[in-house]
Design a protein around this motif. Sequence first.
Motif, PDB file in Angstrom:
ATOM      1  N   THR A  75       0.831  -1.207   0.000  1.00 47.39           N
ATOM      2  CA  THR A  75       0.000   0.000   0.000  1.00 47.39           C
ATOM      3  C   THR A  75       0.870   1.263   0.000  1.00 47.39           C
ATOM      4  O   THR A  75       1.825   1.368   0.772  1.00 47.39           O
ATOM      5  N   ASP A  76       0.528   2.191  -0.888  1.00 48.06           N
ATOM      6  CA  ASP A  76       1.251   3.482  -0.941  1.00 48.06           C
ATOM      7  C   ASP A  76       1.216   4.197   0.395  1.00 48.06           C
ATOM      8  O   ASP A  76       0.172   4.238   1.041  1.00 48.06           O
ATOM      9  N   VAL A  77       2.276   4.851   0.712  1.00 49.73           N
ATOM     10  CA  VAL A  77       2.288   5.683   1.909  1.00 49.73           C
ATOM     11  C   VAL A  77       1.284   6.844   1.757  1.00 49.73           C
ATOM     12  O   VAL A  77       0.617   7.241   2.702  1.00 49.73           O
ATOM     13  N   SER A  78       1.145   7.360   0.537  1.00 55.22           N
ATOM     14  CA  SER A  78       0.201   8.467   0.328  1.00 55.22           C
ATOM     15  C   SER A  78      -1.246   8.038   0.565  1.00 55.22           C
ATOM     16  O   SER A  78      -2.066   8.826   1.044  1.00 55.22           O
ATOM     17  N   HIS A  79      -1.520   6.807   0.225  1.00 58.60           N
ATOM     18  CA  HIS A  79      -2.869   6.302   0.488  1.00 58.60           C
ATOM     19  C   HIS A  79      -3.136   6.312   1.996  1.00 58.60           C
ATOM     20  O   HIS A  79      -4.199   6.716   2.456  1.00 58.60           O
ATOM     21  N   MET A  80      -2.121   5.885   2.746  1.00 58.41           N
ATOM     22  CA  MET A  80      -2.284   5.899   4.209  1.00 58.41           C
ATOM     23  C   MET A  80      -2.428   7.326   4.706  1.00 58.41           C
ATOM     24  O   MET A  80      -3.209   7.622   5.612  1.00 58.41           O
ATOM     25  N   GLN A  81      -1.671   8.205   4.080  1.00 55.42           N
ATOM     26  CA  GLN A  81      -1.759   9.616   4.476  1.00 55.42           C
ATOM     27  C   GLN A  81      -3.158  10.166   4.189  1.00 55.42           C
ATOM     28  O   GLN A  81      -3.673  10.999   4.937  1.00 55.42           O
ATOM     29  N   SER A  82      -3.764   9.668   3.105  1.00 56.05           N
ATOM     30  CA  SER A  82      -5.113  10.165   2.804  1.00 56.05           C
ATOM     31  C   SER A  82      -6.107   9.708   3.869  1.00 56.05           C
ATOM     32  O   SER A  82      -7.116  10.357   4.107  1.00 56.05           O
ATOM     33  N   VAL A  83      -5.807   8.587   4.534  1.00 53.77           N
ATOM     34  CA  VAL A  83      -6.689   8.147   5.629  1.00 53.77           C
ATOM     35  C   VAL A  83      -6.581   9.102   6.821  1.00 53.77           C
ATOM     36  O   VAL A  83      -7.598   9.557   7.344  1.00 53.77           O
ATOM     37  N   VAL A  84      -5.360   9.415   7.235  1.00 52.41           N
ATOM     38  CA  VAL A  84      -5.265  10.341   8.372  1.00 52.41           C
ATOM     39  C   VAL A  84      -5.801  11.713   7.988  1.00 52.41           C
ATOM     40  O   VAL A  84      -6.344  12.441   8.824  1.00 52.41           O
ATOM     41  N   THR A  85      -5.701  12.056   6.705  1.00 54.44           N
ATOM     42  CA  THR A  85      -6.287  13.323   6.267  1.00 54.44           C
ATOM     43  C   THR A  85      -7.806  13.286   6.445  1.00 54.44           C
ATOM     44  O   THR A  85      -8.405  14.246   6.930  1.00 54.44           O
ATOM     45  N   GLN A  86      -8.413  12.185   6.057  1.00 52.91           N
ATOM     46  CA  GLN A  86      -9.867  12.095   6.245  1.00 52.91           C
ATOM     47  C   GLN A  86     -10.220  12.148   7.732  1.00 52.91           C
ATOM     48  O   GLN A  86     -11.225  12.741   8.116  1.00 52.91           O
ATOM     49  N   MET A  87      -9.402  11.534   8.576  1.00 56.09           N
ATOM     50  CA  MET A  87      -9.658  11.615  10.021  1.00 56.09           C
ATOM     51  C   MET A  87      -9.642  13.090  10.455  1.00 56.09           C
ATOM     52  O   MET A  87     -10.471  13.532  11.250  1.00 56.09           O
ATOM     53  N   ALA A  88      -8.696  13.830   9.907  1.00 48.17           N
ATOM     54  CA  ALA A  88      -8.599  15.249  10.251  1.00 48.17           C
ATOM     55  C   ALA A  88      -9.790  16.030   9.692  1.00 48.17           C
ATOM     56  O   ALA A  88     -10.330  16.915  10.364  1.00 48.17           O
ATOM     57  N   ASP A  89     -10.220  15.681   8.467  1.00 49.02           N
ATOM     58  CA  ASP A  89     -11.428  16.325   7.911  1.00 49.02           C
ATOM     59  C   ASP A  89     -12.578  16.184   8.900  1.00 49.02           C
ATOM     60  O   ASP A  89     -13.288  17.142   9.207  1.00 49.02           O
TER      61      ASP A  89
END
Length: 531
Positions: free
Chosen positions: A213-227
């Motif tokens: 799994t891409d690291v950016s994909h994981m980053q998009s998860v924490v971004t959604q948590m922040a959203d």
Amino acid sequence: MPGDDHREEGDSFPERTNLVADEGGVRTDGGSAAGADDVALDPWGSATVSNYRNLFEEFGIEEFDHILDEVPNPHYLMRRGVIFGHRDYSAVAERLREGGDAAVLSGFMPTGDPHIGHKMVFDEIIWHQKQGADAYGLIADLEAHAARGLSWAEIDEHSRDYLLSLLALGFDPEEGELYRQSTNREVQDLAFELGAKANFSEFEAIYGFDGETDVSHMQSVVTQMADILYPQLDEPKPTVIPVGPDQDPHVRLARDLAARMRFFKVTEAFASFEATPAERSLMREAYEALGGADADVRCEAAADHLRADHAGEVGAEGAIEKLANAGKEPLRPRIRFLDRNATSEAFDALIAAVDGEKRVFDEHVDAFDLTHDEAEELAREVEVDNGGYGFYPPSSIYHRFMTGLTGGKMSSSVPASHISLLDDPEEGYDKVKAATTGGRETAEEQRRLGGKADECPVYELYAYLLAGDDDEFATEVYEECVGGERLCGGCKEQAAELMEEFLADHQEKREEMEEVLDEVDIELESPRRRG
Ligand code: TRP
Ligand code: SF4
């Protein structure tokens, strides 16, 4: 009051029961075998749910119907059971009813044209905004780039279209906030903080991520948590996230992370030691049986009581052991503040703020004269005063996915299966005319047996969109259909005309919103490099 009228209409609305009951799994089963075990909730998988009932049993989503009464002036999607589930929505409903702060937020991956499925979410945001909630709409551009591989140019083009439709449907950009993930620095900062509370094993378990799994994909998860927690940055408040049930894994993780960020955890206890909920309920039982507040109940006596009357029950073994070890210690119910992430200043401030009898330990404070709610409020207040976030766990509401016009699922890659908000009105008309129906083989049979409105994508168009707020009209279509008075030809003609009108009107409003969008503080051209 108008609220009462709505309830009555809601109660007698025929298809609501059909939509909600779903036991036979007819229409919402989308053709798959009833009871099939297809309940994996995957945010990046295909958005189908074979049996909505399983979502309650397996995932703990709650039935929206049970709290419909708590919602002031409920939206038609709520009244008709299209919004079928929720987590913790009571917290938001209470604020809407009683006028405290609340927020609504949802996000959109700009992967294609906005369509009538997105319209439901736009409407949900706008409705909450009109009920007084702070409203947020975001473009999930980081997620679209990371998880779907869209280029920034494609993302920019589609983002505009989502925003224009949201505005055209009534979002007030002066009261609410629109943003894109990639340019919201506060969201990124919060994402980083939240990332410190989550780890890869958890992502593996929740999302099936693996070594590829891409690291950016994981980053998009924490971004959604922040959203999801972003509306609470200024001040904690109950926040609802309207989404499809495929997003529930995100909601659950966000609720966990919100709790993990808290300075204190408020629980109940009976003595100095910790106990599980099952053990606590047995202790309460023993406490009451032995005379409660009027008696001087000791732990060892409670252990004896449980041994005699509750041996073998869940939690009994642990409770008995803990109580026996505590010996002569008094058994007394109390509220416990556990220190999770508090600074020492915050911990001291909490001690000072607890009124009445209290006992202070290294990592917790016990309060004997506070209710659970008072304690929660106090914990939040002390946290916020001492530089913490004090997050409420975010709430959610879930809507049903619309059936595709061609039967099966509505899919953006099959244009005939859905109606884009950008489709030419005549094209929309044609798609409705060509739709699959729940009609019988012949007109004669239809008159005799009635149509199957519950299995009809055209009926769904009426209920989800075309009838708008007019329950009477939706009911009439339903009853005429199942009663055999309505034939599919005329019914589709009427729906097609309404769709054509809706699209023409919506697109006119979109044009008017071009100017409004120019005034909105959002970067419509990605500052990122192409690719
Ligand atoms: N993941 C969502 C989707 O697939 C988009 C999204 C990003 C979102 N951030 C959000 C939805 C916050 C709700 C709340 O469409
Ligand atoms: Fe569907 Fe209308 Fe036909 Fe009934 S009459 S089955 S609602 S198209």
